[in-house]
Scaffold this active site. Structure first.
Site, PDB file in Angstrom:
ATOM      1  N   HIS A 188      -2.915  10.211  -0.439  1.00 54.90           N
ATOM      2  CA  HIS A 188      -2.929   8.812  -0.868  1.00 54.90           C
ATOM      3  C   HIS A 188      -2.777   8.740  -2.388  1.00 54.90           C
ATOM      4  O   HIS A 188      -1.972   7.983  -2.911  1.00 54.90           O
ATOM      5  CB  HIS A 188      -4.245   8.171  -0.423  1.00 54.90           C
TER       6      HIS A 188
ATOM      7  N   LYS B 184      -7.884  -0.987  11.032  1.00 55.94           N
ATOM      8  CA  LYS B 184      -7.237  -1.452   9.793  1.00 55.94           C
ATOM      9  C   LYS B 184      -6.038  -0.547   9.492  1.00 55.94           C
ATOM     10  O   LYS B 184      -4.972  -1.010   9.098  1.00 55.94           O
ATOM     11  CB  LYS B 184      -8.243  -1.434   8.645  1.00 55.94           C
TER      12      LYS B 184
ATOM     13  N   GLU C 117       0.839  -1.213   0.000  1.00 51.91           N
ATOM     14  CA  GLU C 117       0.000   0.000   0.000  1.00 51.91           C
ATOM     15  C   GLU C 117       0.868   1.255   0.000  1.00 51.91           C
ATOM     16  O   GLU C 117       1.727   1.436   0.869  1.00 51.91           O
ATOM     17  CB  GLU C 117      -0.946  -0.021   1.225  1.00 51.91           C
TER      18      GLU C 117
ATOM     19  N   ASP D  75       4.422 -13.605  12.282  1.00 57.19           N
ATOM     20  CA  ASP D  75       3.125 -14.087  11.796  1.00 57.19           C
ATOM     21  C   ASP D  75       2.101 -12.934  11.846  1.00 57.19           C
ATOM     22  O   ASP D  75       1.586 -12.591  12.913  1.00 57.19           O
ATOM     23  CB  ASP D  75       2.711 -15.267  12.701  1.00 57.19           C
TER      24      ASP D  75
HETATM   25  C1  MEV Z   1      -6.412   2.911   4.530  1.00 59.32           C
HETATM   26  O1  MEV Z   1      -5.637   1.776   4.192  1.00 59.32           O
HETATM   27  C2  MEV Z   1      -6.426   3.138   6.016  1.00 59.32           C
HETATM   28  C3  MEV Z   1      -7.365   4.211   6.507  1.00 59.32           C
HETATM   29  O2  MEV Z   1      -8.683   3.957   6.014  1.00 59.32           O
HETATM   30  C4  MEV Z   1      -7.341   4.193   8.003  1.00 59.32           C
HETATM   31  C5  MEV Z   1      -8.384   5.048   8.679  1.00 59.32           C
HETATM   32  O3  MEV Z   1      -9.441   5.311   8.079  1.00 59.32           O
HETATM   33  O4  MEV Z   1      -8.142   5.417   9.831  1.00 59.32           O
HETATM   34  C6  MEV Z   1      -6.990   5.565   5.974  1.00 59.32           C
END
Ligand code: MEV
Length: 423
Positions: A377, A263, A84, A279
């Protein structure tokens, strides 16, 4: 669509090169694809073949290094393996913004793992529970005899817990927890072997029937913690701070948001866990189970305002990782990664990983609460898009720059730019 049988008798007995040849033959891969798979890069084919069943090649993922991190007063470079685009940059940015206030301060609750032994068909579960608890000394002996190496390194059995759980269809199961200090090992093999060795004894003492004997990935006696302070000057003022706090509150009260929030944390944690040969799934399962421990799935981090008005952030999560055993030892890149990290215990490793999780989360929340995530991003993603559009060599950078300048990071626009450049 191509069809072929997936039944390939004796596939696993073939040498890796023959296995690949067979795959190429069956799936009708082009010679280019076959050549691509045959190139195992910096992971020798023999090592790859020894790591998993039916290996036919390797899959490279970019390894980046996050800069600016200070952890417990020490400058640390963080190797991260991720596909990513914005993950490494996020850690660099968060770490830069808290450098002047000392970086990350970390701690660890211990290196204890839990192995579970499930016992069923016990008519008198409470009675059985006490019978098991009475045998603590013998259980300790069996566990420690199972792993003398761990014992030599100062680890081994530490405690015993027995829980009676009501089954949905009536009746109860008796679940024994072996609590084991696994020191610098992640410890899965050690504790699984102990559970398997102890289970027959438990069956004998109680008359119950043991089924599962396996570690718990909810490693809540192996919690890594990290905290950091971001001053208003460093982050751009009160509005940014309050936006971050509000974003955190959202994750605290709403599982839909918490899943995405966590995430993001795991974007950082998993990348460094993977790079170190640990792991990722074990850490991820532990993190998410821990996030749900109150009965509601919540944020793994907390953000608050301190008495001076600074933004302060904390993270606490299970981090069952090791320095010895598994891919940490067998994967040559993992070995180099551990050298770069410069840690000499699993405890230190886990603490650095927690700091990375907090850093990642700070950057995500800051972006989300201010300009939005897409600007940064997509700028980082522009090179990916250029490659998708067919750019090669110097074209990649040129197309990416053009996409950012136009404010449209899209494959169709990239194709258009590429055509114009080539014309
Ligand atoms: C993207 O991989 C991760 C985010 O969605 C985390 C978040 O929303 O806090 C940007």
């Amino acid at each position: 669509m191509q069809t072929h049988s997936s039944r390939i008798s004796g596939f696993h007995n073939l040498p890796m090169a023959d296995r690949l040849a067979k795959l190429v033959d069956i799936s009708g891969l082009t010679p280019d694809a076959a050549e691509h798979l045959a190139n195992t890069g910096n992971l020798e084919a023999a090592i790859a073949d020894s790591m998993i069943e039916n290996a036919i090649g390797t899959m490279n993922i970019p390894l980046g290094v996050a800069t600016n991190m200070i952890v417990d007063g020490r400058d640390v470079l963080i190797p991260m393996a991720t596909e990513e685009s914005s993950v490494v940059a996020a850690v660099c940015n968060a770490a830069r913004q808290c450098r002047d206030s000392g970086g990350f301060v970390t701690s660890m609750s211990g290196s204890l793992m839990i192995a579970q032994i499930q016992l069923t068909q016990v008519p008198d579960p409470e009675f059985a529970r006490l019978r098991i608890l009475e045998q603590k000394a013998q259980i300790q002996q069996v566990c420690d005899d199972t792993d003398p190496v761990l014992l030599k390194h100062g680890g081994g059995f530490r405690d015993l817990e027995v829980r009676v759980l009501n089954e949905a269809r009536g009746g109860a199961m008796v679940v024994t927890h072996l609590i084991v200090d696994t020191r610098d090992a992640m410890g899965a093999n050690a504790v699984n072997s102990m559970a398997e060795a102890v289970a027959p004894l438990i069956a004998q003492w109680t008359g119950g029937r043991p089924y599962l004997r396996i570690l718990s990935n909810l490693a809540d006696r192996r919690l890594a913690r990290a905290r950091a302070t971001w001053t208003l000057d460093a982050i751009g003022g009160e509005a940014v701070r309050d936006g971050i706090i509000s974003a955190y509150e959202f994750a605290h009260i709403d599982p839909y948001r918490a899943a995405t929030h966590n995430k993001g944390i795991m974007n950082g944690v998993s990348a460094v866990v993977l790079a170190s040969g640990n792991d990722t799934r074990a850490v991820e399962a532990g993190a998410h189970a821990y996030a749900a421990r109150s009965g509601q799935y919540r944020s793994l981090t907390h953000f608050e305002v301190d008495r001076d008005g600074n933004l302060v952030g904390t993270i606490e999560m299970p981090l069952a990782v090791g320095l010895v055993g598994g891919a940490t030892k067998s994967h040559p890149t993992a070995q180099v990664v551990l050298d770069i990290l410069g840690v000499d215990s699993a405890d230190q490793l886990a603490r650095v990983f927690a700091a990375v999780g907090l850093a990642q989360n700070f950057s995500a929340l800051k972006a989300l609460a201010t300009t939005g995530i897409q600007k940064g991003h997509m700028a980082l993603h522009a090179k990916n898009i250029a490659v998708m559009a067919g750019a090669v060599g110097a074209e990649i950078e040129a197309v990416a720059r053009e996409l950012i300048a136009r404010g449209k990071v899209r494959v169709d626009i990239a194709e258009e730019c590429l055509q114009q450049m080539r014309a």
